[in-house]
Design a protein around this motif. Sequence first.
Motif, PDB file in Angstrom:
ATOM      1  N   VAL A  35      29.953  36.094  30.931  1.00 21.12           N
ATOM      2  CA  VAL A  35      30.637  35.942  32.216  1.00 21.12           C
ATOM      3  C   VAL A  35      30.304  34.562  32.794  1.00 21.12           C
ATOM      4  N   GLY A  36      31.324  33.867  33.278  1.00 25.65           N
ATOM      5  CA  GLY A  36      31.128  32.539  33.855  1.00 25.65           C
ATOM      6  C   GLY A  36      30.936  31.433  32.838  1.00 25.65           C
ATOM      7  N   ILE A  37      31.195  31.707  31.550  1.00 24.63           N
ATOM      8  CA  ILE A  37      31.041  30.666  30.536  1.00 24.63           C
ATOM      9  C   ILE A  37      31.987  29.491  30.832  1.00 24.63           C
ATOM     10  N   HIS A  38      31.468  28.297  30.742  1.00 20.15           N
ATOM     11  CA  HIS A  38      32.239  27.062  30.951  1.00 20.15           C
ATOM     12  C   HIS A  38      32.818  26.941  32.365  1.00 20.15           C
ATOM     13  N   MET A  39      32.276  27.658  33.334  1.00 25.24           N
ATOM     14  CA  MET A  39      32.713  27.438  34.715  1.00 25.24           C
ATOM     15  C   MET A  39      32.513  25.981  35.085  1.00 25.24           C
ATOM     16  N   LYS A  40      33.398  25.455  35.925  1.00 27.59           N
ATOM     17  CA  LYS A  40      33.272  24.059  36.323  1.00 27.59           C
ATOM     18  C   LYS A  40      33.843  23.854  37.723  1.00 27.59           C
ATOM     19  N   ALA A  41      33.223  22.997  38.507  1.00 27.35           N
ATOM     20  CA  ALA A  41      33.802  22.588  39.781  1.00 27.35           C
ATOM     21  C   ALA A  41      34.910  21.587  39.488  1.00 27.35           C
ATOM     22  N   TYR A  42      35.966  21.637  40.272  1.00 30.66           N
ATOM     23  CA  TYR A  42      37.124  20.776  40.029  1.00 30.66           C
ATOM     24  C   TYR A  42      37.545  20.157  41.354  1.00 30.66           C
ATOM     25  N   MET A  43      37.345  18.836  41.475  1.00 22.35           N
ATOM     26  CA  MET A  43      37.637  18.133  42.716  1.00 22.35           C
ATOM     27  C   MET A  43      36.902  18.824  43.865  1.00 22.35           C
ATOM     28  N   ASP A  44      37.625  19.323  44.882  1.00 16.52           N
ATOM     29  CA  ASP A  44      36.939  19.987  45.993  1.00 16.52           C
ATOM     30  C   ASP A  44      36.880  21.504  45.814  1.00 16.52           C
ATOM     31  N   HIS A  45      37.204  21.989  44.630  1.00 10.27           N
ATOM     32  CA  HIS A  45      37.170  23.424  44.359  1.00 10.27           C
ATOM     33  C   HIS A  45      35.797  23.821  43.808  1.00 10.27           C
ATOM     34  N   GLN A  46      35.249  24.922  44.328  1.00  2.56           N
ATOM     35  CA  GLN A  46      33.952  25.425  43.906  1.00  2.56           C
ATOM     36  C   GLN A  46      34.108  26.886  43.493  1.00  2.56           C
ATOM     37  N   PRO A  47      34.194  27.190  42.214  1.00  6.91           N
ATOM     38  CA  PRO A  47      34.366  28.583  41.781  1.00  6.91           C
ATOM     39  C   PRO A  47      33.124  29.408  42.073  1.00  6.91           C
ATOM     40  N   ILE A  48      33.340  30.686  42.419  1.00  9.93           N
ATOM     41  CA  ILE A  48      32.240  31.586  42.761  1.00  9.93           C
ATOM     42  C   ILE A  48      32.460  32.924  42.066  1.00  9.93           C
ATOM     43  N   ILE A  49      31.429  33.410  41.391  1.00 14.45           N
ATOM     44  CA  ILE A  49      31.435  34.753  40.813  1.00 14.45           C
ATOM     45  C   ILE A  49      30.255  35.525  41.401  1.00 14.45           C
ATOM     46  N   VAL A  50      30.523  36.721  41.923  1.00 18.60           N
ATOM     47  CA  VAL A  50      29.456  37.607  42.380  1.00 18.60           C
ATOM     48  C   VAL A  50      29.504  38.886  41.552  1.00 18.60           C
ATOM     49  N   VAL A  51      28.366  39.233  40.960  1.00 20.18           N
ATOM     50  CA  VAL A  51      28.236  40.466  40.178  1.00 20.18           C
ATOM     51  C   VAL A  51      27.297  41.384  40.938  1.00 20.18           C
ATOM     52  N   GLY A  52      27.818  42.520  41.391  1.00 20.33           N
ATOM     53  CA  GLY A  52      27.000  43.437  42.171  1.00 20.33           C
ATOM     54  C   GLY A  52      26.026  44.241  41.337  1.00 20.33           C
ATOM     55  N   GLY A  53      26.332  44.413  40.055  1.00 24.78           N
ATOM     56  CA  GLY A  53      25.450  45.148  39.156  1.00 24.78           C
ATOM     57  C   GLY A  53      24.669  44.215  38.268  1.00 24.78           C
ATOM     58  N   LYS A  54      24.651  44.517  36.967  1.00 20.27           N
ATOM     59  CA  LYS A  54      23.907  43.726  35.999  1.00 20.27           C
ATOM     60  C   LYS A  54      24.862  43.075  35.003  1.00 20.27           C
ATOM     61  N   ALA A  55      24.346  42.078  34.281  1.00 20.17           N
ATOM     62  CA  ALA A  55      25.187  41.294  33.380  1.00 20.17           C
ATOM     63  C   ALA A  55      24.668  41.380  31.955  1.00 20.17           C
ATOM     64  N   GLY A  56      25.588  41.230  31.007  1.00 16.05           N
ATOM     65  CA  GLY A  56      25.215  41.179  29.601  1.00 16.05           C
ATOM     66  C   GLY A  56      24.693  39.806  29.202  1.00 16.05           C
ATOM     67  N   ASP A  57      24.600  39.567  27.902  1.00  4.01           N
ATOM     68  CA  ASP A  57      24.050  38.313  27.386  1.00  4.01           C
ATOM     69  C   ASP A  57      24.910  37.108  27.761  1.00  4.01           C
ATOM     70  N   PHE A  58      24.255  35.951  27.810  1.00  9.36           N
ATOM     71  CA  PHE A  58      24.910  34.653  27.958  1.00  9.36           C
ATOM     72  C   PHE A  58      25.643  34.484  29.287  1.00  9.36           C
ATOM     73  N   LEU A  59      25.149  35.073  30.354  1.00  7.83           N
ATOM     74  CA  LEU A  59      25.720  34.825  31.673  1.00  7.83           C
ATOM     75  C   LEU A  59      25.594  33.342  32.004  1.00  7.83           C
ATOM     76  N   GLY A  60      26.704  32.714  32.427  1.00  7.93           N
ATOM     77  CA  GLY A  60      26.679  31.308  32.818  1.00  7.93           C
ATOM     78  C   GLY A  60      26.485  30.341  31.669  1.00  7.93           C
ATOM     79  N   GLU A  61      26.800  30.750  30.454  1.00 14.22           N
ATOM     80  CA  GLU A  61      26.631  29.881  29.287  1.00 14.22           C
ATOM     81  C   GLU A  61      27.476  28.616  29.422  1.00 14.22           C
TER      82      GLU A  61
END
Length: 254
Positions: free
Chosen positions: A124-150
């Motif tokens: 989840v969130g792999i290769h996320m990137k800010a773009y110009m004035d855009h700031q992506p946001i992910i909120v996970v209320g539970g738990k995450a599997g492997d490679f979060l934010g890779e």
Amino acid sequence: MTTTKTKQITLDAQGIYYKQFNETIREKVSEGYTDFKLVNVNGQRYLATALDGDFSFEINGVPGQDMGAFMRGPKIHVHANAQDGIGNTMDDGKIVVHGLAGDVAGYAMRGGNIYIREDVGYRVGIHMKAYMDHQPIIVVGGKAGDFLGEYMAGGIILLLGMFSGKPDAPISGRSLGTGMHGGVIYVRGKAPVDQLGPGLHAQPVDSEDMEVIERIVKDYAKELDVDADEILSEGFEKIRPFSHRPYGNMYVPT
């Protein structure tokens, strides 16, 4: 596309192949409809993909892969679980999932918000990137599997670990933040040190971080009807990249 007037419609997905269902949605968009209630959804893929504008979707049932991919502006509420790839490369808008979500949510997303009430799958969130004035946001209320934010290059991931069906699992799987070179991952409570990717470390948040976290949590709590104060009653840690070129030493200079 910019829309200013609200025009509502309910569409029944029962037994309809995903291509035909998406064609119907786009026909209704061209007719001026802005607010969609989709009922009996059962695995139909690509819902709201690439839509640009102020549209609203209330989805009853489980949407298929790549819901909201490439979209720019729509708001989607899923009143069940969601499959893989939601918000793939999205530029703007909001996706709210009132249950679980699968793998690779928010892949390469460049803007907008993805709020998931419960657990998520891998990468989840792999290769996320800010773009110009855009700031992506992910909120996970539970738990995450492997490679979060890779390979994360920008944006914010907030991992709460609260609303989980896996009480005995760590808050995240292996290789948390592996290869990240931008952005930040916030973890409620203690980040799992033994799950961090190579070279990463967790540190306490500061007052500026808490301002960001509080703003995100209040919006998340409003969308999912949960208690913001309860979420904020625990401390947070943050994981940032140690380098903007985490694998730079693997290459021979020329």
